[in-house]
Design an enzyme around this catalytic site. Structure first.
Site, PDB file in Angstrom:
ATOM      1  CE  LYS A  65      80.373 -19.736 144.987  1.00  0.00           C
ATOM      2  NZ  LYS A  65      80.718 -20.768 145.956  1.00  0.00           N
ATOM      3  CG  HIS A 194      81.089 -27.275 147.623  1.00  0.00           C
ATOM      4  ND1 HIS A 194      79.847 -27.653 147.162  1.00  0.00           N
ATOM      5  CD2 HIS A 194      80.934 -26.029 148.122  1.00  0.00           C
ATOM      6  CE1 HIS A 194      78.971 -26.671 147.381  1.00  0.00           C
ATOM      7  NE2 HIS A 194      79.613 -25.671 147.966  1.00  0.00           N
ATOM      8  CD  GLU A 268      84.342 -24.200 152.670  1.00  0.00           C
ATOM      9  OE1 GLU A 268      85.543 -24.292 152.958  1.00  0.00           O
ATOM     10  OE2 GLU A 268      83.913 -24.409 151.513  1.00  0.00           O
TER      11      GLU A 268
END
Ligand code: PLP
Length: 483
Positions: A65, A194, A268
């Protein structure tokens, strides 16, 4: 052979060069009027190697993204990275490159049913969840999924906090969800978190890893075979950011809590790979001198500069990603910096890129550079009000080209050697057909001897950048006439 689009071509640079040199070369041609990016692919390669060197245990799964530029994701695939996809379209993009489904994690804890079915169909088994409803949905559409529980673990400060939206509480919610998954016959294989995008705290990764250890224990008690730890994103991406400190925190915490090598550790990163590789170039096309806001000194003025990219284009990152962007004149000036503001090209008052800055005086036609613009910019940009989204010119140093050129899915066909540097151009709007739109009679009629070139005969990018300086004397004349 696949047909490559202009944007997928990579220009190989011989001899010494910098992205700013490339921008200068393009601008000096005199025909470029639209904003554009120079993307240095070598920056991505270097960052990948730096990551592997500093955190050999942590496999990067790039968060698509952040920037889904095909050259960027193909290069990361070539280097061996995995991918974090959040939707069917992102999974489609990455699998279309030929990336194996086991190199992909579907890391959106709130997925649409059809996207889950698509994931099952193409063999992307790994996916995250943080709620009971998501477990029931996965049970219905993909009972064989390999599940990763997303817990909340927020950095004290982050550019974009994510805990407000995703992540179950590791104490009050996670143990119950792990039990429920077991009762439903679903397989949980890992823990993810996250810390927030653009996290300003590094110790937070140690907290997350410690929570994950505790949940590995309760998951095992519930009957799950845990094998994956996912550290998420949050890593800084600017040219001056440093990975070494956060890497040390992570390596130490892994040694303490996950000394066993049987646990696969992934992260990530998005921003880390994308930001610094892209330098944006914008042109000043208009300016206005206005009274200074503070008004203390009557003679003080403030210059409003209008540039060809704004908050509806690349600078959406100022609104959505809370980025602080910095303008640099392409041609350094020794003139004293003056108070100014920088505005986008649209007719919206919200379209302000820099409300208050200091720049040396700039004439229309001058270019501004914006570094570190690769994260959360291009995929969000829109051509609102008719202003095109900047195109990307990708370049690589000849030494790195030799390494990359045969690394699938990159091939020799991607590279352009020698010749002029060409920025991909947004095609001009096709002129209306004469039948649909008869040309109006010229009024006022052109004075004899002034032949008017017909619009269709002008090149798509006519050098509209004639210096305005000679108009100055005319302005003085008009001002005198007004007195
Ligand atoms: C956005 C996102 C990332 C990337 O975050 P960065 O801060 O850009 O590294 C990683 N994982 C998930 C689940 C995300 O939503």
């Amino acid at each position: 052979m696949k047909v490559l689009q202009d944007e997928q071509r990579i220009t190989v640079m011989e001899g010494p060069w910098t992205p700013v040199d490339v921008i200068k070369q393009v601008v000096d041609e005199g025909t470029q009027e639209d904003p554009f990016y120079v993307m240095n692919l070598g920056e991505v390669v270097n960052r990948y190697h730096r990551w592997k060197e500093l955190m050999p245990r942590v496999e990067p799964f790039y968060a698509v993204k952040c920037n889904d530029d095909k050259v960027l994701v193909s290069t990361l695939a070539a280097l061996g990275a995995g991918f974090d996809c959040a939707s069917k379209a992102e999974i489609q993009l990455i699998t279309s490159l030929g990336v194996k489904p086991d190199r992909i994690i579907f890391a959106n804890p709130a997925k649409m049913a059809s996207h889950i079915r698509y994931s099952a169909a193409v063999g992307v088994d790994l996916m995250t969840f943080d709620s009971e409803i998501e477990l029931l949905k996965i049970k219905q559409h993909m009972p064989h999924a390999q599940l990763v529980i997303r817990i909340r673990c927020d950095a004290a400060v982050a550019q974009c906090p994510l805990g407000i939206k995703f992540g179950c509480d590791p104490v009050s919610e996670a143990p119950r969800l792990l039990k429920l998954a077991a009762v439903l016959g679903l397989e949980v294989v890992g823990v993810s978190f996250h810390v927030g995008s653009g996290a300003a705290e590094t110790e937070v990764y140690a907290r997350g890893i410690q929570w994950a250890r505790a949940l590995f224990t309760s998951a095992a008690r519930a009957g799950h075979r845990m094998r994956l730890l996912d550290l998420g994103g949050g890593f800084a991406g600017g040219s001056h950011s440093c990975l070494a400190h956060v890497a040390q925190v992570i390596n130490n915490a892994l040694e303490t809590h996950f000394p066993e090598r049987s646990v696969q550790v992934i992260a990530e990163p998005g921003r880390y790979f994308a930001a610094a590789a892209y330098t944006l170039a914008t042109m000043v096309h208009a300016k206005r001198e206005v009274a200074s806001k503070d008004g203390a000194d009557q003679d003080e003025t403030h210059t409003m500069y209008f540039v060809n990219d704004g908050v509806y284009g690349s600078f959406n990152c100022v609104l959505y990603d809370h980025q602080q962007v910095v303008a640099e004149p392409l041609v350094p000036s020794t003139a004293a910096p003056r108070p100014c503001s920088v505005w986008g090209p649209s007719c919206d008052g919200l379209d302000c890129v820099l409300p208050s800055s200091l720049l040396p005086p700039l004439a229309p036609g001058a270019w501004l550079l914006w570094r570190d613009m690769g994260a959360y910019t291009l995929p969000v940009a829109s051509p609102f009000n008719g202003f095109p989204v900047p195109r990307v010119l990708t370049v690589i140093d000849a030494a790195l080209w030799a390494v990359l050129k045969d690394l699938w899915p990159i091939s020799e066909a991607h590279f352009v050697h020698g010749g002029p540097i060409v920025v991909p151009q947004t095609p001009p709007l096709s002129p209306p057909s004469p039948a649909a739109c008869p040309s109006p009679s010229p009024s006022p009629s052109p004075s004899p001897g002034h032949s008017q070139p017909s619009p269709s005969s002008s090149p798509p990018h006519s050098p509209a950048l004639a210096p305005l300086d000679d108009s100055h004397s005319r302005l003085v004349f008009v001002e005198c006439a007004l007195k």
